[in-house]
Design an enzyme around this catalytic site. Structure first.
Site, PDB file in Angstrom:
ATOM      1  N   GLY A 203       0.767  -1.290  -0.059  1.00 41.24           N
ATOM      2  CA  GLY A 203       0.067  -0.279   0.135  1.00 41.24           C
ATOM      3  C   GLY A 203       0.847   1.394  -0.352  1.00 41.24           C
ATOM      4  CG  ASN A 204       0.158   4.689  -1.786  1.00 39.04           C
ATOM      5  OD1 ASN A 204      -1.218   5.729  -0.968  1.00 39.04           O
ATOM      6  ND2 ASN A 204      -0.873   4.170  -2.608  1.00 39.04           N
ATOM      7  NE  ARG A 205       5.208   6.806   4.458  1.00 44.38           N
ATOM      8  CZ  ARG A 205       5.536   6.149   5.706  1.00 44.38           C
ATOM      9  NH1 ARG A 205       4.667   6.396   6.581  1.00 44.38           N
ATOM     10  NH2 ARG A 205       6.389   5.892   6.113  1.00 44.38           N
ATOM     11  CB  SER A 206      -2.649   8.016  -0.485  1.00 50.71           C
ATOM     12  OG  SER A 206      -4.006   9.091  -0.296  1.00 50.71           O
TER      13      SER A 206
END
Ligand code: FMN
Length: 411
Positions: A203-206
């Site tokens: 995933g990512n930090r958004s």
């Protein structure tokens, strides 16, 4: 500012106490005008104590002060939350059988309705017609959220989060333009997740904060908003229809389908560029020995695909259509986001040229920058050369700059 908080007889009347607190704690003077039925859900002492003003549902109390005229005429904003199907109907037809409907007829200030009711009532042709009438007269009617209703049932009809109604009211009070009225916009928000196995993902930090700010401000400016939210845990923005997705493939499908007849698409979601080539059906166990390497493959580039589809549709225009100009092909404006950690502007310019979008919002990301923060700074690159610097400020401010640029590009 003087705010009239109209409360009608829905189960969500108790949530208006929180809305009242948000107004009073930010320095607004609030006069609560409940309907008779609302007082069956939350009593007058609660409203009087929280607002510091007397409370009545009737035109017959304190008649020497002529409250049925004075309250509405003196208001800077009237917000009715929750607004029942009944109160929407009475307001649409100009009935004046109680203090709230008298106030709605005498108010010359902006009026906001936050309806809440069962899905069947919200979707009934009578309610749809009443909402259309109120909107055609300039009232802001916030679409209800979808979710748990009075009983065990769920669907559209739930009162939006009080904080979201409050934000929508502040925008109306600040006199935001309604320049997106009648426009259909699609906003993607959050970050996609690519499954490795049933419990793990890449995933990512958004956080979704910027996309949600875009959806909220577009709705406040009158747009019909579809928000495609990837793994966001924020309260639903008032007035947006939400489609929840997890992976890039799901986000692609939702965005392409919603954008078929959209005026504007804003791709604010952080979309995973890569995904694991295969997904394990069962959890990978430590006892399975040394883990095998995860091979990644490229995900589809949704922003480029939107641009490419539009380019192809424009090429296929008939001569008659072509006379209507390139704006005849939806989406009329495509906005991309570029999150860069270095060479921010150079990478942004290259991405704008590559993707075929009209605007590209470029921001620097990293620890403490952009992701999960309340504020943002960015440069908005416009196809054709212009670059608009947006200094650090609330994500709503950046959103408004984007919508200003979008509105100027809509035919
Ligand atoms: C427990 C209960 C919950 C209700 N919830 C709602 C509601 O959420 N929305 C709605 O439009 N009507 C709801 N109603 C029906 C309204 O109370 C009814 O239409 C009433 O006449 C509304 O009056 P008012 O619009 O003057 O407040 C509810 C009724 C009951 C008994």
């Amino acid at each position: 500012m003087k705010v009239v908080l109209g409360v009608s007889g829905g189960i969500a009347a108790y949530k208006a106490c929180e809305l009242l607190r948000l107004f009073t704690e930010s320095g607004h003077e609030v006069r609560v005008v409940p309907t008779r039925e609302a007082l069956k859900f939350v009593g007058a002492p609660t409203w009087a104590a929280l607002s510091g003003h007397p409370v009545s549902a009737e035109v017959w109390d304190d008649v020497h002060e002529v409250p049925h005229v004075r309250i509405g005429k003196g208001a800077d904003l009237v917000v009715v939350a929750p607004a029942t199907a009944d109160v929407l109907a009475r307001a649409a037809h100009g009935l004046a059988g109680d203090l709230l409907t008298n106030t709605l007829l005498t108010a010359t200030c902006p009026v906001v309705f936050a309806p809440a009711m069962h899905t069947e009532m919200w979707q009934h042709a009578a309610t749809r017609a009443n909402v259309a009438t109120l909107r055609s007269r300039g009232a802001v009617v916030i679409d209800p959220a979808a979710g748990r209703l009075t009983g065990a049932d769920t669907g559209p009809g739930r009162l939006p989060d009080p904080a979201e109604i409050f934000q929508a009211c502040l925008r109306v009070l600040a006199g935001r333009p309604r320049d997106l009225a009648g426009r259909k916009v699609v906003v993607s928000a959050g970050g996609t997740r690519e499954a490795i196995d049933p419990v793990r993902f890449i995933g990512n930090r958004s956080s979704g904060l910027q996309g949600y700010a875009l959806a909220r401000t577009a709705a406040a400016r009158g747009a019909e908003v579809t928000l495609v939210a990837a793994n966001v845990t924020l309260p639903d923005p008032a007035g947006a229809a939400i489609v929840r997705v997890e992976s890039t493939a799901e986000l692609r499908e939702a965005v392409l389908s919603a954008s078929a007849d959209a005026d504007v698409v804003v791709m604010a979601a952080a979309v995973a560029d890569f995904r694991p080539e295969s997904r394990h059906d069962a959890k990978i166990k430590k006892t399975d020995g040394e883990p095998e390497a995860i091979r990644l493959v490229k995900n589809p580039d949704i922003l480029a695909e939107l641009g490419e589809r539009r380019r192809a549709a424009r090429t296929a225009l008939t001569d008659g259509d072509r006379e209507a100009g390139p704006g005849a092909v939806p989406p009329r404006v495509i906005v991309g986001f570029a999150a860069e950690t270095h060479d921010v502007l150079a990478n942004g310019q290259a991405k704008l040229a590559r993707k075929g979008c009209d605007l590209l919002v470029v921001n620097q990301v990293g620890e403490g920058l952009a992701f999960g923060t309340a504020g943002n700074a960015a440069t908005v690159l416009v196809a054709g050369g212009e670059a608009v610097e947006v200094p650090f400020g609330p994500k709503e401010d950046l959103a408004d700059v984007v919508w200003d640029l979008v509105a100027a590009r809509l035919p």
